[in-house]
Design a protein around this motif. Structure first.
Motif, PDB file in Angstrom:
ATOM      1  N   VAL A 173       0.853  -1.195   0.000  1.00 63.94           N
ATOM      2  CA  VAL A 173       0.000   0.000   0.000  1.00 63.94           C
ATOM      3  C   VAL A 173       0.891   1.247   0.000  1.00 63.94           C
ATOM      4  O   VAL A 173       1.890   1.300   0.712  1.00 63.94           O
ATOM      5  CB  VAL A 173      -0.900   0.007   1.262  1.00 63.94           C
ATOM      6  CG1 VAL A 173      -1.621   1.339   1.414  1.00 63.94           C
ATOM      7  CG2 VAL A 173      -1.885  -1.155   1.221  1.00 63.94           C
ATOM      8  N   PHE A 175       1.338   4.210   1.422  1.00 64.83           N
ATOM      9  CA  PHE A 175       0.778   4.883   2.602  1.00 64.83           C
ATOM     10  C   PHE A 175       0.711   6.402   2.505  1.00 64.83           C
ATOM     11  O   PHE A 175      -0.274   6.994   2.936  1.00 64.83           O
ATOM     12  CB  PHE A 175       1.513   4.434   3.873  1.00 64.83           C
ATOM     13  CG  PHE A 175       1.037   3.102   4.353  1.00 64.83           C
ATOM     14  CD1 PHE A 175      -0.130   2.988   5.097  1.00 64.83           C
ATOM     15  CD2 PHE A 175       1.728   1.942   4.034  1.00 64.83           C
ATOM     16  CE1 PHE A 175      -0.597   1.759   5.520  1.00 64.83           C
ATOM     17  CE2 PHE A 175       1.266   0.700   4.454  1.00 64.83           C
ATOM     18  CZ  PHE A 175       0.107   0.616   5.191  1.00 64.83           C
ATOM     19  N   GLY A 238      -6.283   0.296   0.389  1.00 61.98           N
ATOM     20  CA  GLY A 238      -5.391   0.461   1.539  1.00 61.98           C
ATOM     21  C   GLY A 238      -6.101   0.175   2.848  1.00 61.98           C
ATOM     22  O   GLY A 238      -5.566  -0.514   3.726  1.00 61.98           O
TER      23      GLY A 238
END
Ligand SMILES: [Zn+2]
Length: 310
Positions: A173, A175, A238
């Protein structure tokens, strides 16, 4: 089938709750180095794996963390306690946060995850290197998934430790994007850098080592293109990863407790707000994400509880 790996390194393939750990053996009398240590709830298992894999008479001298997500450094504290003299090396961007143990900066509070506090001894700069045995590992900056992450490359045999910058099928992911910072360009640049390094074999942070690097780069780039075209999709992905990861840790949880965990996760609330409050409430949005995860076979819901389906 794994591609063949040099005999002076051992990969502990752990799954998704814990990252892979890579043990780099030293010469006779030289301590070994462990790259990444897994999640805190697996810490004793990590210690046992290290003790089992160390060559006779050898000790573990050093941990090197590619980055400090909870699944990569969760056994640092346990290993440091159990193995006197062990030193811990981290990427420089994390150093202040580790010294203060700032759980916001280190993302543990943000993601509703856990990590036992540890202290570091030194940092490994991008462009810097360390040697163990007959091999020298050069660190490269790998922002995107995490702004401070490193990847490690042994040019002699073309072995790349790619952390979460490149997996056989995708990457971690991104972030910073969930936080509202742009980082897809960083992901693209790191994929280009990996292509330039031209590794013979990649040891990813999760999943088996692989040698179809061109195929992995192609899959990663097409996933990145899809996320770029629809950042909302990446943000939802996510948060679903965070929910799935939490269920991997707890295995099953009453829906009411899961909702409380979700409501206390700052990242989920931030993304829910950024996406325009889908379903009206965080709990309503969680229900929709759970439906999607269940439909995808990632979770099971039964009698008011949610179960990991792994
Ligand atoms: Zn990570």
């Amino acid at each position: 089938m794994h591609p063949p790996l040099p005999s002076d390194l051992a990969v502990f393939e752990r799954g998704w709750l814990s990252s892979n750990n890579i043990l780099l053996h030293g010469r006779d009398g030289e301590g070994a180095v462990l790259v990444d240590t897994g999640y805190v709830s697996h810490a004793e298992q990590t210690l046992a794996l290290v003790r089992h894999a160390l060559r006779r008479g050898a000790s573990l001298a050093r941990i090197v963390n590619t980055h400090l997500h909870s699944d990569h450094c969760g056994a640092n504290a346990t290993l440091a306690r159990a193995l006197p003299g062990l030193t811990i090396t981290i990427p420089p961007g994390h150093a202040d946060a580790v010294a203060r143990w700032d759980e916001d900066q280190l993302t543990y509070r943000l993601t509703g995850q856990r990590c036992e506090r540890f202290t570091h001894d030194d940092v490994l700069q991008p462009g810097g290197s360390f040697s163990v045995g007959t091999r020298t590992w050069v660190a490269d900056a790998a922002p995107g998934h995490d702004p401070h992450s490193l990847i490690l490359f042994d040019a002699r045999d073309g072995v790349l430790i790619s952390a979460d910058a490149l997996w056989a099928d995708g990457f971690g992911v991104v972030f910073p994007e969930l936080d509202g910072d742009s980082a897809f360009d960083d992901v693209a640049a790191v994929l280009d850098e990996i292509e330039r390094l031209a590794p013979r074999v990649v040891i990813p942070g999760h999943g088996a080592p692989f040698d179809d690097v061109a195929g992995a780069l192609q899959r990663a780039r097409s996933r990145l293109a899809a996320f770029r075209a629809d950042p909302t999709r990446h943000a939802r992905h996510g948060i679903k990863v965070m929910v799935k990861y939490h269920l991997l840790e707890v295995q099953h949880e009453a829906l009411t407790d899961l909702r409380a965990w979700f409501a206390s996760m700052p990242l989920a609330l931030a993304v829910w707000l950024r996406l325009g409050r889908p379903e009206g409430t965080p709990a309503g949005w969680l229900d929709r994400l759970l439906n999607e995860l269940t439909a995808a076979g990632a979770l099971r819901c039964a009698e008011g509880s949610v179960h990991d389906a792994a």
